[in-house]
Design an enzyme around this catalytic site. Structure first.
Site, PDB file in Angstrom:
ATOM      1  N   TYR A 157       0.812  -1.214   0.000  1.00 30.47           N
ATOM      2  CA  TYR A 157       0.000   0.000   0.000  1.00 30.47           C
ATOM      3  C   TYR A 157       0.850   1.272   0.000  1.00 30.47           C
ATOM      4  O   TYR A 157       0.313   2.372  -0.067  1.00 30.47           O
ATOM      5  CB  TYR A 157      -0.933   0.009   1.207  1.00 30.47           C
ATOM      6  CG  TYR A 157      -2.122  -0.899   1.037  1.00 30.47           C
ATOM      7  CD1 TYR A 157      -3.382  -0.402   0.741  1.00 30.47           C
ATOM      8  CD2 TYR A 157      -1.974  -2.273   1.155  1.00 30.47           C
ATOM      9  CE1 TYR A 157      -4.462  -1.237   0.582  1.00 30.47           C
ATOM     10  CE2 TYR A 157      -3.043  -3.126   0.995  1.00 30.47           C
ATOM     11  CZ  TYR A 157      -4.291  -2.603   0.709  1.00 30.47           C
ATOM     12  OH  TYR A 157      -5.357  -3.441   0.548  1.00 30.47           O
ATOM     13  N   LYS A 252       3.049 -13.808   6.457  1.00 21.72           N
ATOM     14  CA  LYS A 252       3.311 -14.840   5.457  1.00 21.72           C
ATOM     15  C   LYS A 252       4.823 -15.029   5.345  1.00 21.72           C
ATOM     16  O   LYS A 252       5.403 -15.097   4.254  1.00 21.72           O
ATOM     17  CB  LYS A 252       2.691 -14.436   4.112  1.00 21.72           C
ATOM     18  CG  LYS A 252       2.654 -15.542   3.065  1.00 21.72           C
ATOM     19  CD  LYS A 252       1.823 -16.738   3.458  1.00 21.72           C
ATOM     20  CE  LYS A 252       1.803 -17.769   2.324  1.00 21.72           C
ATOM     21  NZ  LYS A 252       1.244 -19.058   2.771  1.00 21.72           N
ATOM     22  N   ASP A 352      -2.523 -17.453   5.753  1.00 25.21           N
ATOM     23  CA  ASP A 352      -3.555 -18.303   5.158  1.00 25.21           C
ATOM     24  C   ASP A 352      -4.180 -19.231   6.196  1.00 25.21           C
ATOM     25  O   ASP A 352      -5.397 -19.475   6.183  1.00 25.21           O
ATOM     26  CB  ASP A 352      -2.998 -19.095   3.973  1.00 25.21           C
ATOM     27  CG  ASP A 352      -1.699 -19.808   4.280  1.00 25.21           C
ATOM     28  OD1 ASP A 352      -0.926 -19.292   5.098  1.00 25.21           O
ATOM     29  OD2 ASP A 352      -1.443 -20.876   3.707  1.00 25.21           O
ATOM     30  N   ASP A 376      -6.078  -6.076   5.500  1.00 26.99           N
ATOM     31  CA  ASP A 376      -7.205  -5.756   4.628  1.00 26.99           C
ATOM     32  C   ASP A 376      -8.073  -6.989   4.422  1.00 26.99           C
ATOM     33  O   ASP A 376      -9.301  -6.960   4.587  1.00 26.99           O
ATOM     34  CB  ASP A 376      -6.667  -5.235   3.291  1.00 26.99           C
ATOM     35  CG  ASP A 376      -7.711  -4.451   2.508  1.00 26.99           C
ATOM     36  OD1 ASP A 376      -8.867  -4.355   2.964  1.00 26.99           O
ATOM     37  OD2 ASP A 376      -7.373  -3.920   1.441  1.00 26.99           O
TER      38      ASP A 376
END
Length: 487
Positions: A157, A252, A352, A376
């Site tokens: 972002y 992640k 995930d 998000d």
């Protein structure tokens, strides 16, 4: 202030020593918003005023100051985000806004992102809880009670990206090919040779020959220690203040080792460096628990228990795990004999897996700290579990400077604009967050009580009414009135 903004009678909020000094009549800048923003603001402002009046009997009052952004500002001033609006939020510290249109074409890509970056609002705070009676797609929505700290200024972002086929993208590709040839080879279709290889594959299956365009879009993902430190520090401070059970670092890092993985490592570093006496990491809790269950357990035996793959590790890896056990056991005077069980548990989870487990095991999560993109995804997915983004509040905060803008988390939905139909819950609950930020907890609690009561009475807007048996469908403004009545 410019003539476009009328400053009401009231006083500025200030900050000293990291604490807000809130006068009895604070001036609060607000943006109505575009599209349905006009409807939901009209329904929400009376709720805020009624709660403050009821809680404080007239001793406190908000002095509302309208400022402009989005379509309204563009029509008035030919400017999507006037400097005067940004200055107002800078000067008066705390504000609130409805949804804004993202301009199409050049210029600012997102007004919301622009405000966050211009004011350095590095925390996107998203509390997620269920109101009894709200329709939900999951079996136990009441198990969801989480607060997400989403990093707001870094990650993808940051907006550092170059369109495929542009000179800028070509320059980055050329730099990588020259300076980092090993990494450049990982860009699958970044060179003529890769294009020729694909052409041969097409020919092998009899596909017609064609010119293959070699175009690659490039994005850069910055993640810094300081950006991580201020986010995680704020999240842990919040968790301790509100007596939450745990903080989970969501990342992640198994794939993006030097960005997301660094976020995880730095997060633990912040926790142990700044909050050592008040926190325990998950692995430390295992080590201390093992020792409590067996006082004669050797460090190596403890290491084998916390890492099932210990026997298959190299000697150097085994030494590292045993050293970790030794370090944790040095905490025994302050954390041993079960004392760690009363501390904030700091742990981490792969992104995930987290998206699965907030569905299947939501009680395992309390406060979450994560990077921008993960936050998000996660905040919107959780909003769906408790009734949708229509009642999901949000705040963008800089806990150091005191600047904060609370906002609806949904879009402008122009199709429903000026029809007095949509659910104003997102802005109403964002106002609850704002009042809590000001320290006006009594007024905030009244609004939550009013929301609980209105929903329990099944006086709801169309989005809920169509899924609730026996509901009375009310207008946007009427729902606001119902909240006031239920206070």
């Amino acid at each position: 202030m410019p003539s476009a903004i009328t400053v009401p009678a009231g006083d500025k909020i200030t900050i000293s020593g990291g604490r807000l000094d809130v006068p009895n009549r604070p001036i609060i800048p607000f943006i109505r918003g575009d599209g349905t923003g006009r409807d939901i603001w009209k329904a929400s402002q009376p709720v805020f005023d009624a709660a403050v009046q009821k809680a404080y009997g007239g001793k406190r009052q908000i002095a509302w100051m309208e400022v402009h952004a989005g379509e309204d500002a563009f029509r008035r001033f030919d400017n999507w985000l006037p400097d005067e609006t940004v200055s107002a939020f800078q000067e008066y510290l705390v504000g609130i806004k409805g949804p804004l249109t993202t301009p199409v074409g050049g210029g600012i890509r997102s007004l919301n992102v622009a405000l966050r970056q211009l004011l350095d609002l590095f925390v996107c705070l998203r509390p997620v809880r269920w109101f009894a009676g709200v329709p939900s797609p999951v079996c136990r929505p009441g198990d969801v009670n989480m607060v997400i700290f989403r990093e707001n200024t870094e990650d993808i972002y940051a907006g550092i990206e170059y369109a495929a086929g542009t000179a800028e993208a070509a320059k980055v590709l050329e730099f990588l090919a020259k300076e980092f040839p090993k990494e450049f080879k990982k860009i699958r279709f970044g060179s003529p040779a890769a294009g020729q290889g694909w052409q041969k594959q097409l020919e092998a299956i009899g596909a017609p020959q064609r010119e293959v365009p070699l175009q690659v879009g490039i994005g850069i993902k910055p993640v810094s220690y300081l950006g991580t430190e201020r986010l995680v520090h704020s999240a842990i401070g919040y968790a301790l203040k509100h007596k939450r059970r745990s903080l989970t670092l969501v990342h992640k890092g198994n794939i993006m080792k030097f960005t997301e993985g660094a976020f995880r490592d730095w997060g633990y570093q912040v926790a142990t460096q700044f909050f050592r006496a008040q926190i325990v990491t998950e692995r430390e809790s295992w080590i201390l628990g093992n020792r409590e269950a067996n006082r004669d357990l050797t460090p190596e035996a403890n290491a084998r228990m916390i890492d099932p793959g210990f026997a298959m590790m190299t000697p150097e890896q085994q030494k590292k795990i045993v050293a970790e056990v030794d370090t944790a056991l040095k905490l025994w005077p302050t954390h041993g004999d079960g004392k760690w069980k009363r501390m904030l548990l700091v742990k981490d989870s792969i992104a995930d897996i987290t998206l699965q487990q907030v569905l299947t095991r939501p009680k395992d999560f309390d406060v979450i700290a994560t990077l921008n993109l993960n936050g998000d995804y996660l905040s919107d997915a959780l909003a769906a579990q408790v009734g949708g983004i229509g009642i999901a509040p949000g705040g963008n905060i800089n806990y150091i400077t005191g600047h904060a803008i609370f906002e609806a988390t949904h879009g402008t939905a122009p199709k429903y604009a000026d029809k007095d139909q949509v659910n104003p819950g997102s802005v109403i609950l964002s106002g609850v967050m704002m009042l809590e930020h000001l320290g006006w907890q009594e007024a905030a609690d009244l609004i939550v009580r009013g929301m609980d009561g209105a929903i329990a009475a099944k006086r709801v807007t169309y989005d809920f009414a169509r899924m609730m048996e026996g509901a009375t469908q009310v207008k946007c403004s009427e729902f606001g009135q119902a909240v006031v009545e239920q206070m």
